[in-house]
Write an enzyme that holds these catalytic residues in place. Structure first.
Site, PDB file in Angstrom:
ATOM      1  N   ARG A  31       0.771  -1.250   0.000  1.00 57.99           N
ATOM      2  CA  ARG A  31       0.000   0.000   0.000  1.00 57.99           C
ATOM      3  C   ARG A  31       0.796   1.290   0.000  1.00 57.99           C
ATOM      4  NH1 ARG A  31      -3.497  -2.391   4.733  1.00 57.99           N
ATOM      5  NH2 ARG A  31      -1.462  -3.365   4.941  1.00 57.99           N
ATOM      6  N   ARG A  40      -4.992  -2.766  -6.703  1.00 58.62           N
ATOM      7  CA  ARG A  40      -5.793  -3.410  -5.648  1.00 58.62           C
ATOM      8  C   ARG A  40      -7.272  -3.020  -5.773  1.00 58.62           C
ATOM      9  NH1 ARG A  40      -8.447  -5.535  -2.417  1.00 58.62           N
ATOM     10  NH2 ARG A  40      -8.193  -5.790  -0.182  1.00 58.62           N
ATOM     11  N   TYR A 152      -3.696 -18.237  13.691  1.00 57.07           N
ATOM     12  CA  TYR A 152      -4.795 -17.527  13.005  1.00 57.07           C
ATOM     13  C   TYR A 152      -6.008 -18.434  12.868  1.00 57.07           C
ATOM     14  CZ  TYR A 152      -2.094 -13.366  11.716  1.00 57.07           C
ATOM     15  OH  TYR A 152      -1.383 -12.199  11.760  1.00 57.07           O
TER      16      TYR A 152
END
Ligand code: CP3
Length: 342
Positions: A31, A40, A152
């Site tokens: 980013r 994106r 996760y």
């Protein structure tokens, strides 16, 4: 490969010390680049972006076009494996990853073989990038390390990992089995990446911090050894970088017991810990992403210090964690200029 075009990263991973170390940054595609944000915006969601070889190859190559990085890392994510094993994974803007309920261990086990096929787009991305990249620049493939990925899967997203650590204490056999399932899927996935063009493989253990010694050995070091043995048994001789982020002084135990060619060090790693590891393997790190974002003379001083303290042995200059999205590109250029002279 002629010695002339052998990428510097591969030289250092085979133990050479270079006058100017190779340099690349974790999350160098991302980013902080306007062209990444534009690309994106054309993807329906982050996972389909990662699994679209043309788009992912473009994202991988964007930083290579504008900056003199020595190596390129394939654009993908460590959470593609849980998705390929049948757990729901999605990203919510500004909130990071979310994962659905953990499937049963039998269900996950049953998906190991199919998971590699679901991830073949990542292999296609690697082949596209390898064909476009200059021979002097190495291409890195990666996977999340089992404990980080399993954490996760258990937590359902980002957190302090206390639920996953509790799982390791309360259900040790289930934890070991889950780690083994992720490790076996990762061996196949990484072997596929090596075949598709990855010249280096990296294991991201982003959550190695805060673990007591016995747990560090059991849920970090042991599964890393399982993956490396699995790859070597398949005849994959690609060099491996292990990144036990937050391992602190246990980074030495990691280096001593896990047969990686390089240990990536985080921002908190003291000079002497890196120097001790460097006696037997290459090291990578450990510029603070916050300092990269802050810039200025302090950034130059730290880069000089890193080159000074670790440049006499096999060393790869990198950050201690991923680049932050609001990092000015000029600061990245400043570091690369200092390191590469370009
Ligand atoms: O340039 C590169 O380094 C290659 C691509 C890469 C990504 N993720 C792209 C990405 C790599 C190597 C990763 C690894 C990864 N993914 C890790 C290990 C490294 C680390 O940072 O500790 C982890 C823990 C993940 C899981 C993950 N993916 C999180 C927690 C997040 C959200 C946090 C964030 O930065 O937004 C992601 C999303 C993600 N992965 C992005 C990128 C470029 C941002 C998503 C977007 O563009 O919308």
């Amino acid at each position: 490969m002629s010695e002339h075009s052998k990428p510097d990263l591969l030289k250092v991973l085979s133990g050479e010390t270079l006058k100017r170390p190779p340099v690349w940054f974790m999350r160098q595609a991302g980013r902080y680049l306007p062209e990444y944000r534009a690309l994106r915006a054309t993807a329906p969601d982050f996972i389909s972006f990662c699994l679209n070889p043309e788009m992912a190859a473009e994202a991988t190559l964007q930083p290579m076009r504008r900056l003199p990085f020595s190596a390129s890392i394939v654009f993908a994510d460590i959470l593609l494996i849980p998705g390929a094993l049948g757990q729901k994974v999605w990203f919510e803007a500004g909130e990071g990853p979310k994962l659905g309920e953990l499937p049963s261990l039998d269900a996950l086990e049953g998906e190991i073989e199919a998971s590699t096929f679901k991830l073949t787009p990542v292999g296609q991305t690697l082949s596209l990038v390898r064909a476009a990249l200059e021979p002097e620049r190495a291409l890195i493939g990666f996977a999340g390390a089992p404990w980080t990925v399993a954490s996760y899967m258990i937590e359902g997203g980002s957190s302090d990992r206390s639920k996953a650590r509790t799982f390791a204490y309360e259900r040790p056999e289930d934890m070991d089995r889950l780690l083994d399932i992720v490790a076996r899927a990762s061996v196949r996935y990484l072997a596929m990446q090596a075949e598709a063009g990855a010249q280096v493989l990296k294991l991201f253990e982003s959550w190695a911090e805060g673990l007591p010694e016995d747990l560090f050995e059991r849920i970090v070091c042991k599964p890393h050894r399982t993956i490396i043995k699995g790859l070597r048994d398949l005849g994959v001789d690609t060099p491996i970088i292990g990144f036990p982020r937050g391992a602190s002084s246990m980074a030495q135990h990691y280096a001593d017991t896990v047969d990686v060619q390089s240990v990536a060090l985080d921002t908190a790693c003291p000079a002497h810990v890196g120097q001790a590891i460097q006696k037997t393997k290459a090291i990578q790190g450990a510029l603070d992403p916050l300092l990269l974002r802050a810039g200025g003379p302090a950034l130059d001083r730290r880069v000089e210090q890193l080159l000074d303290q670790w440049g006499d042995g096999p060393y790869i200059l990198n950050l201690g964690h991923g680049i932050l999205p609001d990092t000015p590109i000029a600061h990245v250029e400043q570091v690369l200029k200092r390191v590469t002279g370009q």
